[in-house]
Design a protein around this motif. Sequence first.
Motif, mmCIF file in Angstrom:
data_model
loop_
_atom_site.group_PDB
_atom_site.id
_atom_site.type_symbol
_atom_site.label_atom_id
_atom_site.label_comp_id
_atom_site.label_asym_id
_atom_site.label_seq_id
_atom_site.Cartn_x
_atom_site.Cartn_y
_atom_site.Cartn_z
ATOM 1 N N ALA A 111 0.866 -1.031 -0.105
ATOM 2 C CA ALA A 111 0.170 -0.066 -0.112
ATOM 3 C C ALA A 111 0.873 1.313 -0.044
ATOM 4 O O ALA A 111 1.665 1.282 0.668
ATOM 5 C CB ALA A 111 -0.901 0.148 1.289
ATOM 6 N N GLN A 112 0.531 2.276 -0.537
ATOM 7 C CA GLN A 112 1.288 3.622 -0.861
ATOM 8 C C GLN A 112 0.188 4.636 -1.359
ATOM 9 O O GLN A 112 -1.069 4.324 -1.572
ATOM 10 C CB GLN A 112 2.374 3.583 -1.811
ATOM 11 N N GLU A 113 0.531 5.889 -1.443
ATOM 12 C CA GLU A 113 -0.354 6.807 -1.655
ATOM 13 C C GLU A 113 -0.852 6.626 -2.975
ATOM 14 O O GLU A 113 -2.106 6.902 -2.875
ATOM 15 C CB GLU A 113 0.575 8.257 -1.733
ATOM 16 N N GLY A 114 -0.451 6.492 -3.795
ATOM 17 C CA GLY A 114 -0.862 6.185 -4.996
ATOM 18 C C GLY A 114 -1.463 4.888 -5.506
ATOM 19 O O GLY A 114 -2.337 4.600 -6.470
ATOM 20 N N SER A 115 -1.518 4.030 -4.471
ATOM 21 C CA SER A 115 -2.170 2.800 -4.753
ATOM 22 C C SER A 115 -2.477 2.191 -3.473
ATOM 23 O O SER A 115 -1.898 1.260 -2.831
ATOM 24 C CB SER A 115 -0.976 1.683 -5.442
ATOM 25 N N PRO A 116 -3.517 2.661 -2.663
ATOM 26 C CA PRO A 116 -3.998 2.514 -1.653
ATOM 27 C C PRO A 116 -4.352 0.835 -1.307
ATOM 28 O O PRO A 116 -5.022 0.511 -2.173
ATOM 29 C CB PRO A 116 -4.929 3.491 -1.216
ATOM 30 N N ALA A 117 -4.544 0.524 0.144
ATOM 31 C CA ALA A 117 -5.096 -0.700 0.222
ATOM 32 C C ALA A 117 -6.536 -0.283 0.456
ATOM 33 O O ALA A 117 -6.856 0.412 1.359
ATOM 34 C CB ALA A 117 -4.511 -1.455 1.399
ATOM 35 N N LEU A 118 -7.731 -0.721 0.113
ATOM 36 C CA LEU A 118 -9.072 -0.753 0.298
ATOM 37 C C LEU A 118 -9.761 -1.551 1.235
ATOM 38 O O LEU A 118 -9.740 -3.037 0.866
ATOM 39 C CB LEU A 118 -9.716 -0.494 -0.833
ATOM 40 N N LEU A 119 -9.985 -1.407 2.621
ATOM 41 C CA LEU A 119 -10.403 -2.233 3.551
ATOM 42 C C LEU A 119 -11.826 -1.788 4.087
ATOM 43 O O LEU A 119 -12.005 -0.821 3.939
ATOM 44 C CB LEU A 119 -9.526 -2.480 4.546
ATOM 45 N N GLU A 120 -12.455 -2.632 4.557
ATOM 46 C CA GLU A 120 -13.871 -2.534 5.327
ATOM 47 C C GLU A 120 -13.830 -2.470 6.717
ATOM 48 O O GLU A 120 -13.068 -3.275 7.110
ATOM 49 C CB GLU A 120 -14.725 -3.788 4.974
ATOM 50 N N CYS A 121 -14.058 -1.186 7.209
ATOM 51 C CA CYS A 121 -13.766 -0.976 8.627
ATOM 52 C C CYS A 121 -15.243 -1.867 9.191
ATOM 53 O O CYS A 121 -16.070 -1.294 9.050
ATOM 54 C CB CYS A 121 -13.903 0.490 8.833
ATOM 55 N N VAL A 122 -15.026 -2.969 10.169
ATOM 56 C CA VAL A 122 -16.144 -3.471 10.562
ATOM 57 C C VAL A 122 -16.431 -3.100 12.015
ATOM 58 O O VAL A 122 -17.220 -3.735 12.822
ATOM 59 C CB VAL A 122 -15.870 -4.933 10.316
ATOM 60 N N GLY A 123 -15.618 -2.118 12.599
ATOM 61 C CA GLY A 123 -16.181 -1.611 13.955
ATOM 62 C C GLY A 123 -15.236 -0.889 14.812
ATOM 63 O O GLY A 123 -13.972 -0.668 14.220
ATOM 64 N N ASP A 124 -15.253 -0.623 16.011
ATOM 65 C CA ASP A 124 -14.110 -0.037 16.756
ATOM 66 C C ASP A 124 -13.866 -1.155 17.968
ATOM 67 O O ASP A 124 -14.124 -2.005 18.255
ATOM 68 C CB ASP A 124 -14.810 0.971 17.649
ATOM 69 N N CYS A 125 -12.574 -1.026 18.366
ATOM 70 C CA CYS A 125 -11.985 -1.628 19.452
ATOM 71 C C CYS A 125 -12.025 -0.764 20.760
ATOM 72 O O CYS A 125 -11.337 0.147 20.935
ATOM 73 C CB CYS A 125 -10.426 -1.827 19.141
ATOM 74 N N PRO A 126 -12.881 -1.017 21.528
ATOM 75 C CA PRO A 126 -13.277 -0.315 22.688
ATOM 76 C C PRO A 126 -12.081 -0.310 23.907
ATOM 77 O O PRO A 126 -11.372 -1.191 23.953
ATOM 78 C CB PRO A 126 -14.695 -0.728 23.451
ATOM 79 N N MET A 127 -11.775 0.943 24.337
ATOM 80 C CA MET A 127 -10.833 0.987 25.444
ATOM 81 C C MET A 127 -11.322 0.215 26.735
ATOM 82 O O MET A 127 -12.126 0.273 27.248
ATOM 83 C CB MET A 127 -10.348 2.510 25.751
ATOM 84 N N GLY A 128 -10.264 -0.727 27.212
ATOM 85 C CA GLY A 128 -10.420 -1.184 28.450
ATOM 86 C C GLY A 128 -11.186 -2.404 28.408
ATOM 87 O O GLY A 128 -11.590 -3.117 29.350
ATOM 88 N N ALA A 129 -11.517 -2.829 27.107
ATOM 89 C CA ALA A 129 -12.492 -4.263 26.977
ATOM 90 C C ALA A 129 -12.008 -5.046 25.870
ATOM 91 O O ALA A 129 -11.068 -4.475 24.867
ATOM 92 C CB ALA A 129 -13.949 -3.705 26.490
ATOM 93 N N VAL A 130 -12.398 -6.009 25.837
ATOM 94 C CA VAL A 130 -11.949 -7.085 24.738
ATOM 95 C C VAL A 130 -12.876 -6.854 23.395
ATOM 96 O O VAL A 130 -13.984 -6.753 23.551
ATOM 97 C CB VAL A 130 -12.107 -8.631 25.207
ATOM 98 N N PRO A 131 -12.218 -6.579 22.073
ATOM 99 C CA PRO A 131 -13.087 -6.464 21.000
ATOM 100 C C PRO A 131 -13.797 -7.550 20.905
ATOM 101 O O PRO A 131 -13.319 -8.957 20.876
ATOM 102 C CB PRO A 131 -12.019 -5.981 19.984
ATOM 103 N N ASP A 132 -15.034 -7.496 20.445
ATOM 104 C CA ASP A 132 -15.987 -8.403 19.909
ATOM 105 C C ASP A 132 -15.976 -8.734 18.568
ATOM 106 O O ASP A 132 -16.917 -9.150 17.917
ATOM 107 C CB ASP A 132 -17.336 -8.503 20.341
ATOM 108 N N ILE A 133 -14.627 -8.235 17.753
ATOM 109 C CA ILE A 133 -14.608 -8.205 16.413
ATOM 110 C C ILE A 133 -13.462 -9.425 15.869
ATOM 111 O O ILE A 133 -12.506 -9.469 16.829
ATOM 112 C CB ILE A 133 -14.117 -7.057 15.716
#
Length: 317
Positions: free
Chosen positions: A69-91
């Motif tokens: 991945a680079q500026e002219g050729s980025p990686a396109l990914l799906e954001c499936v959620g957030d990682c909450p602070m102080g907790a185990v992510p359910d992702i």
Amino acid sequence: MKNFLTLQSVETVLGHLRALPVLPAETVPLTDALGRRLAEALHAPADLPGFDRSTVDGFAVRARDVFGAQEGSPALLECVGDCPMGAVPDISLQPGQCARILTGGMLPEGADCVVMVEYSRPAGGNMVELTRTQAPGDHVVMRDEDAAAGDCIIPAGRKLRPQEIGLLASFGQKDVAVRRAPRVAIISTGDEVVPIGSEPRPGQVRDVNSYSLAALCRSAGAEPTLAGLVRDDAEALRRTVLAALDEADVVVVSGGSSAGMRDHTVDVFTSVPGSELLTHGVAISPGKPFILARSGGKCLMGLPGHVSSALVCAHAF
């Protein structure tokens, strides 16, 4: 004139000191442990930090998904959620997915690195463009990076500094076993030495050594006591030394350590019941007439009266 014993090397004298018994252990609150010596080695009871955590704000990803991945050729990914602070992510990241994460957050299952938020841009909907290649482990503190369970992380005898105090706190150590702080009695000698509150007459000097040596002891974690100012009188010095030995682990006498007619320290030390003279004379300058003796498990030190010589010996030994 008295004769010096054969001059010993600094390392030989330090060997005598290392052979003295260590002080007993006591348990103190962690808040009182700064500068104390750890009584027993500390082994990590668990991994630290105990989970893989991000060191930056950004997106948790699989390194393979942003390879190249680079500026002219980025990686396109799906954001499936957030990682909450102080907790185990359910992702659990699947190929082509990422998750928003903040500094200190726990990585979700499947992620092995983090792309900084500076190298991301929205691509519509839940899609994100990432413009930086990352390797596994980038911007991540691994679960056992600070300490792995069972590792010796602080050896016995280590002087506890702020960073060791923090490490003990990270494992929940509210109390810690340390060696008792050494009690040091400091005696100054000399007909020419007067208390610091006195106005010296011609030929007299104020008692500098008691205070500079006490400060040095205190900075090393000891508990110093000013045990008196004694004239050049062998019997008076002997009484003062014996009284100090009743309470102290170390008795330090400044002055009278050389081999002149008014130098009584070595004779006083050898007159102590059960004492053993270990050193009278060391190959160090200034400080050649240093005296070291022991009485059971207690230490007797004779320092030169000259201020610089006394501090050099005290610092070295």
